[in-house]
Design a protein around this motif. Structure first.
Motif, mmCIF file in Angstrom:
data_model
loop_
_atom_site.group_PDB
_atom_site.id
_atom_site.type_symbol
_atom_site.label_atom_id
_atom_site.label_comp_id
_atom_site.label_asym_id
_atom_site.label_seq_id
_atom_site.Cartn_x
_atom_site.Cartn_y
_atom_site.Cartn_z
ATOM 1 N N THR A 1 -115.640 -28.377 12.777
ATOM 2 C CA THR A 1 -114.561 -28.765 13.702
ATOM 3 C C THR A 1 -113.932 -30.083 13.246
ATOM 4 O O THR A 1 -114.539 -30.849 12.490
ATOM 5 N N SER B 1 -124.308 -27.232 12.005
ATOM 6 C CA SER B 1 -124.037 -27.577 13.408
ATOM 7 C C SER B 1 -124.647 -26.480 14.278
ATOM 8 O O SER B 1 -125.282 -25.560 13.754
ATOM 9 N N ARG B 2 -124.439 -26.570 15.598
ATOM 10 C CA ARG B 2 -125.171 -25.659 16.486
ATOM 11 C C ARG B 2 -124.471 -24.327 16.729
ATOM 12 O O ARG B 2 -125.104 -23.283 16.810
ATOM 13 N N HIS C 1 -118.300 -22.343 15.446
ATOM 14 C CA HIS C 1 -117.914 -23.463 14.582
ATOM 15 C C HIS C 1 -118.317 -23.191 13.137
ATOM 16 O O HIS C 1 -117.584 -23.511 12.200
ATOM 17 N N ASN D 1 -121.542 -36.671 10.281
ATOM 18 C CA ASN D 1 -120.319 -36.686 11.105
ATOM 19 C C ASN D 1 -120.588 -36.257 12.549
ATOM 20 O O ASN D 1 -119.888 -36.686 13.462
HETATM 21 P P1 NAP Z 1 -115.814 -33.022 17.422
HETATM 22 O O1 NAP Z 1 -114.706 -32.129 17.007
HETATM 23 O O2 NAP Z 1 -116.266 -33.055 18.840
HETATM 24 O O3 NAP Z 1 -117.027 -32.707 16.466
HETATM 25 C C1 NAP Z 1 -118.346 -32.971 16.758
HETATM 26 C C2 NAP Z 1 -119.123 -32.054 15.825
HETATM 27 O O4 NAP Z 1 -120.484 -32.390 15.921
HETATM 28 C C3 NAP Z 1 -118.969 -30.590 16.212
HETATM 29 O O5 NAP Z 1 -118.671 -29.854 15.039
HETATM 30 C C4 NAP Z 1 -120.330 -30.193 16.742
HETATM 31 O O6 NAP Z 1 -120.648 -28.860 16.336
HETATM 32 C C5 NAP Z 1 -121.233 -31.198 16.039
HETATM 33 N N1 NAP Z 1 -122.416 -31.500 16.836
HETATM 34 C C6 NAP Z 1 -122.441 -32.060 18.072
HETATM 35 N N2 NAP Z 1 -123.706 -32.150 18.501
HETATM 36 C C7 NAP Z 1 -124.490 -31.660 17.496
HETATM 37 C C8 NAP Z 1 -125.882 -31.491 17.351
HETATM 38 N N3 NAP Z 1 -126.747 -31.839 18.319
HETATM 39 N N4 NAP Z 1 -126.360 -30.959 16.198
HETATM 40 C C9 NAP Z 1 -125.499 -30.585 15.213
HETATM 41 N N5 NAP Z 1 -124.162 -30.724 15.293
HETATM 42 C C10 NAP Z 1 -123.667 -31.257 16.439
HETATM 43 O O7 NAP Z 1 -115.554 -34.577 17.040
HETATM 44 P P2 NAP Z 1 -114.493 -35.272 16.073
HETATM 45 O O8 NAP Z 1 -113.400 -35.814 16.922
HETATM 46 O O9 NAP Z 1 -114.160 -34.393 14.930
HETATM 47 O O10 NAP Z 1 -115.348 -36.519 15.592
HETATM 48 C C11 NAP Z 1 -116.091 -36.493 14.410
HETATM 49 C C12 NAP Z 1 -116.731 -37.853 14.206
HETATM 50 O O11 NAP Z 1 -115.726 -38.885 14.243
HETATM 51 C C13 NAP Z 1 -117.751 -38.210 15.277
HETATM 52 O O12 NAP Z 1 -118.810 -38.911 14.660
HETATM 53 C C14 NAP Z 1 -116.961 -39.124 16.206
HETATM 54 O O13 NAP Z 1 -117.794 -40.002 16.915
HETATM 55 C C15 NAP Z 1 -116.099 -39.875 15.208
HETATM 56 N N6 NAP Z 1 -114.876 -40.445 15.781
HETATM 57 C C16 NAP Z 1 -113.814 -39.646 16.116
HETATM 58 C C17 NAP Z 1 -112.631 -40.209 16.568
HETATM 59 C C18 NAP Z 1 -111.412 -39.341 16.876
HETATM 60 O O14 NAP Z 1 -110.316 -39.874 17.081
HETATM 61 N N7 NAP Z 1 -111.512 -38.021 16.920
HETATM 62 C C19 NAP Z 1 -112.538 -41.593 16.740
HETATM 63 C C20 NAP Z 1 -113.646 -42.395 16.432
HETATM 64 C C21 NAP Z 1 -114.803 -41.802 15.933
HETATM 65 P P3 NAP Z 1 -121.517 -27.848 17.268
HETATM 66 O O15 NAP Z 1 -120.921 -27.907 18.639
HETATM 67 O O16 NAP Z 1 -121.333 -26.533 16.574
HETATM 68 O O17 NAP Z 1 -122.927 -28.354 17.205
#
Ligand code: NAP
Length: 296
Positions: free
Chosen positions: A37, A58-59, A63, A111
């Motif tokens: 994602t 991931s889980r 995804h 990530n």
């Molecule tokens: P996202 O789309 O919500 O992605 C989170 C990912 O983590 C999902 O693919 C999810 O996959 C996986 N995940 C969550 N819990 C998990 C677990 N227990 N085990 C394995 N996989 C797990 O988030 P994003 O916006 O792309 O963000 C990615 C990174 O950037 C994160 O570290 C976030 O903190 C950081 N970040 C993002 C922003 C932004 O603007 N988007 C800003 C600052 C920091 P499953 O559900 O399939 O497990």
């Protein structure tokens, strides 16, 4: 009088462009947690464009399927493995599967993370544990397994932990995630020193506002409120594109960044440094979120 629009920071090169020479990651295996994602998928795509084979962990099956379908179209092999990064035994199985099919990943992109906005006083013990266990402890478990295998094999390697700028500033409305990301940033600094002698680099990478189609409903709702002027709320006068984070990740894990370690790179157009000459009035997080008075 006509209003002159300032240019802001230039737009990035188009999708499909790469920041490094073609083939920089030929023969490399890159493991991305949460690579099915959003930003994780964008990072994985840039490694694939540069020749890498990918392991996506991931889980959720949907995804993993999205990762497989979209990332294999970029050329390399893609192994998807179901894994909750809170489970160290499952993590070991992921690395076993990766080694059997593609070889030991030489790059780990931590990530995966969990997050949702909430006033600190409303965070339940379960919610706190869940965010900290995924974001900080899960990152450590992944890192530990990866590090142990490279220490045993005597092979060089590179880790990039995706962080957040509230690791430095605190994050009102995100107490659990901000504390966890501060832990991740600290881990980068500790492990870069512990593992540098063995050839393992450890860096952090912080995205700014980079909207993508997989954002959670909560975060999306917050963004929607500011949609009409979200570009004007950044010093860059634009939000970031996920591929800009991907390019930075490929650089940090590439041969061209071998002397960079223990560093956390912020890719946010300087938004986190922003201060007004005069501070705006303080609005408590509870109020910003439209929650009523706290009743204990
Ligand atoms: P996202 O789309 O919500 O992605 C989170 C990912 O983590 C999902 O693919 C999810 O996959 C996986 N995940 C969550 N819990 C998990 C677990 N227990 N085990 C394995 N996989 C797990 O988030 P994003 O916006 O792309 O963000 C990615 C990174 O950037 C994160 O570290 C976030 O903190 C950081 N970040 C993002 C922003 C932004 O603007 N988007 C800003 C600052 C920091 P499953 O559900 O399939 O497990």
């Amino acid at each position: 009088m006509t209003e002159t629009r300032l240019p802001g920071l230039p737009a990035p090169p188009p999708p499909g462009a790469s920041a490094l020479p073609p083939g920089t990651f030929d023969d490399a295996v890159v493991l991305v947690t949460g690579g099915g994602t959003g930003l994780g998928k964008a990072i994985a795509a840039e490694f694939a464009r540069l020749g890498a084979d990918l392991v996506i962990a991931s889980r959720k099956p949907e995804h993993l399927k999205a990762a497989h379908d979209e990332l294999s179209a970029l050329g390399g092999r893609v192994l998807t493995v179901a894994c909750d990064i809170r489970d160290p035994e499952r993590i070991a199985e992921v690395f076993d599967a990766a080694e059997a099919e593609l070889g030991l990943p030489g790059v780990l992109i931590n990530n995966a993370a969990a997050n949702f906005p909430v006033p600190a006083e409303d965070i339940s013990p379960n919610a706190w544990r869940s965010v900290v266990d995924i974001t900080l402890t899960g990152t450590f478990f992944m890192t530990r397994e990866f590090g142990r295998r490279h220490l045993a094999a005597g092979t060089p390697a590179s880790i990039v932990d995706v962080g957040a700028s509230y690791a430095w500033t605190g994050g009102p409305g995100f107490a659990h995630s901000a504390a966890a990301k501060a832990g991740v940033k600290n881990l980068v600094e500790t492990l870069a020193v512990e593992w540098g002698p063995y050839g393992i680099q450890v860096n952090g990478l912080v995205p700014g506002l980079m909207p993508h189609e997989d954002m959670t409903a909560d975060i999306r709702a917050n963004l929607e409120q500011a949609r009409h002027d979200k570009d004007d709320r950044q010093p860059a006068l634009r939000v970031g594109a996920p591929r800009e984070l991907g390019w930075a990740a490929t650089f940090l894990a590439s041969p061209y960044a071998r002397f960079i370690t223990g560093h956390t790179l912020v890719v946010d157009g300087a938004n986190w440094q922003r201060r007004g000459l005069v501070s705006p009035p303080v609005v408590p997080v509870r109020e910003q979120m439209g929650r009523g008075p706290f009743e204990g």
